[in-house]
Design an enzyme around this catalytic site. Structure first.
Site, PDB file in Angstrom:
ATOM      1  N   TYR A  20      45.086  43.241  28.011  1.00 32.82           N
ATOM      2  CA  TYR A  20      46.338  43.529  27.307  1.00 32.82           C
ATOM      3  C   TYR A  20      46.972  42.245  26.768  1.00 32.82           C
ATOM      4  O   TYR A  20      48.148  41.976  27.022  1.00 32.82           O
ATOM      5  CB  TYR A  20      47.303  44.293  28.220  1.00 32.82           C
ATOM      6  CG  TYR A  20      46.782  45.673  28.559  1.00 32.82           C
ATOM      7  CD1 TYR A  20      47.126  46.763  27.766  1.00 32.82           C
ATOM      8  CD2 TYR A  20      45.920  45.874  29.623  1.00 32.82           C
ATOM      9  CE1 TYR A  20      46.626  48.018  28.036  1.00 32.82           C
ATOM     10  CE2 TYR A  20      45.398  47.131  29.902  1.00 32.82           C
ATOM     11  CZ  TYR A  20      45.761  48.205  29.103  1.00 32.82           C
ATOM     12  OH  TYR A  20      45.253  49.442  29.372  1.00 32.82           O
ATOM     13  N   TYR A 152      47.108  57.814  34.123  1.00 35.75           N
ATOM     14  CA  TYR A 152      46.257  56.737  33.579  1.00 35.75           C
ATOM     15  C   TYR A 152      44.816  57.003  33.996  1.00 35.75           C
ATOM     16  O   TYR A 152      44.536  57.234  35.176  1.00 35.75           O
ATOM     17  CB  TYR A 152      46.700  55.357  34.090  1.00 35.75           C
ATOM     18  CG  TYR A 152      45.777  54.276  33.577  1.00 35.75           C
ATOM     19  CD1 TYR A 152      45.915  53.780  32.281  1.00 35.75           C
ATOM     20  CD2 TYR A 152      44.724  53.790  34.354  1.00 35.75           C
ATOM     21  CE1 TYR A 152      45.041  52.826  31.782  1.00 35.75           C
ATOM     22  CE2 TYR A 152      43.842  52.833  33.861  1.00 35.75           C
ATOM     23  CZ  TYR A 152      44.009  52.358  32.575  1.00 35.75           C
ATOM     24  OH  TYR A 152      43.129  51.422  32.079  1.00 35.75           O
ATOM     25  N   ASP A 253      40.809  62.246  39.464  1.00 34.37           N
ATOM     26  CA  ASP A 253      40.518  60.820  39.277  1.00 34.37           C
ATOM     27  C   ASP A 253      41.059  60.085  40.499  1.00 34.37           C
ATOM     28  O   ASP A 253      42.259  59.846  40.603  1.00 34.37           O
ATOM     29  CB  ASP A 253      41.184  60.345  37.976  1.00 34.37           C
ATOM     30  CG  ASP A 253      40.985  58.856  37.734  1.00 34.37           C
ATOM     31  OD1 ASP A 253      40.546  58.148  38.667  1.00 34.37           O
ATOM     32  OD2 ASP A 253      41.293  58.404  36.611  1.00 34.37           O
ATOM     33  N   LYS A 282      37.143  51.303  41.514  1.00 32.19           N
ATOM     34  CA  LYS A 282      37.982  50.227  42.045  1.00 32.19           C
ATOM     35  C   LYS A 282      37.519  49.704  43.422  1.00 32.19           C
ATOM     36  O   LYS A 282      36.703  48.818  43.447  1.00 32.19           O
ATOM     37  CB  LYS A 282      39.447  50.656  42.065  1.00 32.19           C
ATOM     38  CG  LYS A 282      40.037  50.690  40.648  1.00 32.19           C
ATOM     39  CD  LYS A 282      41.541  50.474  40.623  1.00 32.19           C
ATOM     40  CE  LYS A 282      42.007  50.055  39.253  1.00 32.19           C
ATOM     41  NZ  LYS A 282      42.276  51.176  38.328  1.00 32.19           N
TER      42      LYS A 282
HETATM   43  C1  PLP Z   1      41.767  51.640  37.006  1.00 29.93           C
HETATM   44  C2  PLP Z   1      41.690  53.083  36.777  1.00 29.93           C
HETATM   45  C3  PLP Z   1      40.763  53.631  35.858  1.00 29.93           C
HETATM   46  C4  PLP Z   1      39.859  52.780  35.000  1.00 29.93           C
HETATM   47  O1  PLP Z   1      38.952  52.033  35.749  1.00 29.93           O
HETATM   48  P1  PLP Z   1      38.270  50.734  35.103  1.00 29.93           P
HETATM   49  O2  PLP Z   1      37.301  50.293  36.146  1.00 29.93           O
HETATM   50  O3  PLP Z   1      39.374  49.749  34.852  1.00 29.93           O
HETATM   51  O4  PLP Z   1      37.614  51.162  33.843  1.00 29.93           O
HETATM   52  C5  PLP Z   1      40.734  55.011  35.716  1.00 29.93           C
HETATM   53  N1  PLP Z   1      41.539  55.811  36.451  1.00 29.93           N
HETATM   54  C6  PLP Z   1      42.416  55.314  37.342  1.00 29.93           C
HETATM   55  C7  PLP Z   1      43.251  56.259  38.149  1.00 29.93           C
HETATM   56  C8  PLP Z   1      42.539  53.937  37.526  1.00 29.93           C
HETATM   57  O5  PLP Z   1      43.429  53.455  38.394  1.00 29.93           O
END
Ligand code: PLP
Length: 432
Positions: A20, A152, A253, A282
């Protein structure tokens, strides 16, 4: 490389794009020489060395801190065996072990694992699975996605289409992003009773769009980079019921929430709900290497595999990377031997006590804690430079965004260090 830190920072500013950021770089960067335990060893442009407690777990990934002996040993052993080998037509023990562990640990019903390189890609795969499932079973019109505002899901295009429309800059990408269906952000906090009128509005939306909806895609319990908001697990049960009633897939997610961060292994466990598709990433490798995974149920896998095109056409070059898989196995192994529930509860208590004074600061709108997540929400955008400087002065690395100063410390953060992190969050909120 030759030259001092000053020269390196100059090269960085000229050539290296940061998250960013614009080019050439205008941001104040700190140079990290090494990291150990929960501490980053940094040098700034003036050559001043500091040890900073990492209140961010390197974007929520380094749950065991840095240079953890078990993870280091797993990486070294795997390098001595093989670092990488293609996954098409070949397989190996680290990937098989990882997939098996993922199936064992994850909510019931998720039995098939697609390994990929990053969180965003795992969300792409989840969306591709969902759309292809409906195509394969003869309902190709079901190709839109439903989510709630404030979410997100990553920075590539399809995941971006289910990010919060404002936070995901949808105006910038009008005409490019697929237009998805948005519900309002979930109201209330983790402990608040679910709002029946809100649940009713979700039901209306699903019913209205059922014919073209492939999936509901949400972050369970914690909306992370979209605003660090928590909601009642009851909403996940509502999503599950609505998905079943209207024949829509449910995608969770868990990239930010997985592996204990919210106090449960998966945030979905707070609700006792299993999704049809789940993304993890992550902290999967304890923050060592980039790896993520998309899990799905036999219904989804069989639907796809019995279609006209009976394969999931996705295959990243570094799929199943043995080095990342070996470290992930070591990290998941620690979840089996360390009392992470106790550690997360200990950190939660420390955050509750340490962040309470932030409530008294003018301009603070809310202070909230869940598991090893502590958030101070301001009524204005944070002055990032001033807030970061205040945290660094306290000996802590924080990375506030928008109107939020928050921490997600490693699970191995000692009580005294948790207290220092809290003082830094309070100082950053005051300065920013
Ligand atoms: C960080 C994140 C992503 C994206 O993961 P990247 O490894 O940065 O591509 C997707 N969903 C959630 C909930 C996240 O916290």
């Amino acid at each position: 490389m030759e030259g001092g830190v000053d020269r390196l920072l100059g090269l960085d500013r000229r050539h290296v794009w940061h998250p960013y950021a614009s080019m050439p770089g205008v941001h104040d960067l700190r140079f990290v020489e090494s990291a150990e335990g929960v501490r980053l060893r940094t040098v700034d442009g003036d050559g001043n060395r500091r040890e900073l407690i990492d209140g961010m777990s390197s974007w929520w990934a380094a749950i065991w801190g840095y240079r953890h002996p078990a993870l280091d040993a797993a990486a070294h052993a795997q390098i001595d065996t093989m670092s990488h080998v293609m996954f098409g037509g070949l397989t190996h023990e680290p990937a098989i072990e990882l997939a098996t562990r993922l199936v064992d640990l994850s909510p019931n019903g998720l039995e098939h694992v697609f390994l990929c390189d990053s969180g965003s890609v795992s969300v792409e795969v989840a969306i591709k699975m969902s759309l292809q499932y409906w195509r394969s079973v003869g309902m190709p019109a079901k190709r839109r996605l439903l989510t709630w505002r404030g979410g997100y899901h990553g920075d590539t295009f399809h995941p971006m289409s289910v990010c919060d429309p404002d936070g995901g800059m949808h105006a910038l990408w009008r005409g490019v992003l697929p237009e998805q269906v948005f519900a309002d952000a979930p109201p209330g906090g983790f402990d608040d009773e679910p709002d029946p009128a809100y649940v009713e509005s979700l039901a209306d939306l699903v019913e209205q769009h059922a014919d073209d909806l492939a999936a509901i895609v949400v972050e369970p319990v914690v909306q992370g980079a979209g605003g660090m908001r928590f909601h009642s697990p009851a909403y996940l049960r509502a999503w599950r019921d609505l998905a079943d009633e209207h024949d829509v897939l449910l995608v969770f997610d868990e990239i930010a929430t997985g592996w204990g961060r919210s106090g449960a292994m998966f945030a979905a466990d707070h609700a006792g709900v299993s999704p049809d598709v789940m993304c993890v990433g992550k902290a999967l490798t304890g923050g060592y290497l980039s790896m993520a995974a998309t899990l799905c149920t036999p219904r989804v896998a069989e639907g796809i595999s019995q279609g006209d095109v009976p394969v999931l056409a996705h295959g990243p070059t570094f799929m199943g990377n043995p080095l990342a898989a070996a470290v992930a196995n070591a990290s998941l192994g620690l979840l089996g031997t360390v009392d992470w529930r106790g550690e997360v509860a200990r950190i939660e208590a420390g955050l509750r006590a340490g962040l309470a004074p932030a409530r008294e600061i003018p301009g603070v709108r809310d202070v909230r804690v869940l598991g090893a997540i502590g958030v101070v929400e301001l009524d204005h955008d944070v002055d990032i430079a001033a807030a970061t400087a205040a945290a660094v002065e306290t000996g802590v690395w924080l990375r506030p965004f928008r109107n939020l100063v928050y921490t997600m410390p490693p699970y191995v953060t000692a009580d005294l260090d948790v207290a220092t992190i809290c003082r830094a969050v309070v100082a950053a909120a005051q300065a920013g």
